[in-house]
Design a protein around this motif. Sequence first.
Motif, PDB file in Angstrom:
ATOM      1  N   LYS A   1       1.184  -1.192   0.443  1.00 41.59           N
ATOM      2  CA  LYS A   1      -0.439   0.284   0.284  1.00 41.59           C
ATOM      3  C   LYS A   1       1.083   1.346  -0.126  1.00 41.59           C
ATOM      4  O   LYS A   1       2.272   1.341   0.240  1.00 41.59           O
ATOM      5  N   ALA A   2       0.730   1.897  -0.297  1.00 43.58           N
ATOM      6  CA  ALA A   2       1.537   3.387  -0.664  1.00 43.58           C
ATOM      7  C   ALA A   2       2.086   4.064   0.947  1.00 43.58           C
ATOM      8  O   ALA A   2       3.220   4.266   0.674  1.00 43.58           O
ATOM      9  N   SER A   3       0.980   4.042   2.221  1.00 39.93           N
ATOM     10  CA  SER A   3       1.176   4.044   3.289  1.00 39.93           C
ATOM     11  C   SER A   3       2.398   3.266   3.931  1.00 39.93           C
ATOM     12  O   SER A   3       3.004   3.845   4.665  1.00 39.93           O
ATOM     13  N   GLU A   4       2.614   1.975   3.010  1.00 45.61           N
ATOM     14  CA  GLU A   4       3.644   1.383   3.627  1.00 45.61           C
ATOM     15  C   GLU A   4       5.133   1.288   2.593  1.00 45.61           C
ATOM     16  O   GLU A   4       5.845   0.075   2.522  1.00 45.61           O
ATOM     17  N   THR A   5       4.919   1.838   1.754  1.00 44.65           N
ATOM     18  CA  THR A   5       5.680   2.120  -0.001  1.00 44.65           C
ATOM     19  C   THR A   5       6.985   2.847   0.852  1.00 44.65           C
ATOM     20  O   THR A   5       6.578   4.543   0.699  1.00 44.65           O
ATOM     21  N   GLU A   6       8.230   2.947   0.203  1.00 41.46           N
ATOM     22  CA  GLU A   6       9.266   4.021   1.129  1.00 41.46           C
ATOM     23  C   GLU A   6       9.346   4.807   0.434  1.00 41.46           C
ATOM     24  O   GLU A   6       9.352   5.853   0.429  1.00 41.46           O
ATOM     25  N   ASP A   7       8.905   4.837  -0.982  1.00 36.16           N
ATOM     26  CA  ASP A   7       9.209   5.588  -1.796  1.00 36.16           C
ATOM     27  C   ASP A   7       8.235   6.874  -2.119  1.00 36.16           C
ATOM     28  O   ASP A   7       8.248   8.052  -2.354  1.00 36.16           O
ATOM     29  N   CYS A   8       6.884   6.503  -1.146  1.00 33.35           N
ATOM     30  CA  CYS A   8       6.338   7.522  -0.742  1.00 33.35           C
ATOM     31  C   CYS A   8       6.287   7.948   0.655  1.00 33.35           C
ATOM     32  O   CYS A   8       5.836   8.373   0.864  1.00 33.35           O
TER      33      CYS A   8
ATOM     34  N   CYS B   1       8.705  10.937   1.177  1.00 30.85           N
ATOM     35  CA  CYS B   1       7.941  12.421   1.163  1.00 30.85           C
ATOM     36  C   CYS B   1       6.928  12.944   2.052  1.00 30.85           C
ATOM     37  O   CYS B   1       6.361  14.265   1.481  1.00 30.85           O
ATOM     38  N   HIS B   2       6.240  11.894   2.347  1.00 31.63           N
ATOM     39  CA  HIS B   2       5.204  11.760   3.026  1.00 31.63           C
ATOM     40  C   HIS B   2       4.938  12.314   4.836  1.00 31.63           C
ATOM     41  O   HIS B   2       3.694  12.008   5.652  1.00 31.63           O
ATOM     42  N   VAL B   3       6.482  11.737   5.465  1.00 32.66           N
ATOM     43  CA  VAL B   3       5.691  11.423   6.130  1.00 32.66           C
ATOM     44  C   VAL B   3       7.558  11.662   7.250  1.00 32.66           C
ATOM     45  O   VAL B   3       8.631  11.902   6.401  1.00 32.66           O
ATOM     46  N   SER B   4       7.613  12.372   8.519  1.00 32.61           N
ATOM     47  CA  SER B   4       9.022  12.400   9.127  1.00 32.61           C
ATOM     48  C   SER B   4       9.123  10.794   9.836  1.00 32.61           C
ATOM     49  O   SER B   4       8.161  10.518  10.473  1.00 32.61           O
ATOM     50  N   GLY B   5      10.081  10.508  10.153  1.00 36.97           N
ATOM     51  CA  GLY B   5      10.624   9.369  10.352  1.00 36.97           C
ATOM     52  C   GLY B   5      10.354   7.624  10.594  1.00 36.97           C
ATOM     53  O   GLY B   5      10.491   6.556  11.309  1.00 36.97           O
TER      54      GLY B   5
END
Length: 176
Positions: A76-83, A86-90
């Motif tokens: 899922k996008a929320s588990e994909t490093e490439d996403c 740029c969408h989260v810190s940490g």
Amino acid sequence: MIAKLFLTMLIIVIPIIFTNAQPSYVGVKTCAMCHKSEKQGQQLKIWEDSQHSKAFETLLSDKANEIAKSKGFKTKASETEDCLKCHVSGYNVDASLLGKNFQMEQGVQCETCHGPGSEYKSKKIMEDREQAVAKGLKLYEKPEELCLTCHNAESPTYTDFNFEEYWAKIVHTVPQ
């Protein structure tokens, strides 16, 4: 004799441990304590009203998952490093460096741009800009360079990035 040797070891080892410690992420809640007032320019509100605060949420959408799948990702996008990059810190930080108030789900937050805050978060340090920077606060002469690390053609949803237009929406200086 053994006690004296042990004490000598502690005197040598403890300073090494503490000087090699990495700064940790303290989270928006910690930053907000001082950065929410009118006097501080309502920096928290500016962030809360921005797309940065919702960056992780966008990865939870069906559209984001479709984009990830179309790019060949199996997660899922929320588990994909490439996403996530740029969408989260940490997301790629050792868990021991994430403080109790830190929440990755808060998206692109204070420490994404300003660096982990554990060493510069105190009011005393923040009142001395030079000391805050020495303790890890990141400030930018050319913030556009930082923004372009994510707002670029590598992003599958990239459209022309007008730095001046977007910067005006998120600039959060302290009023004079």
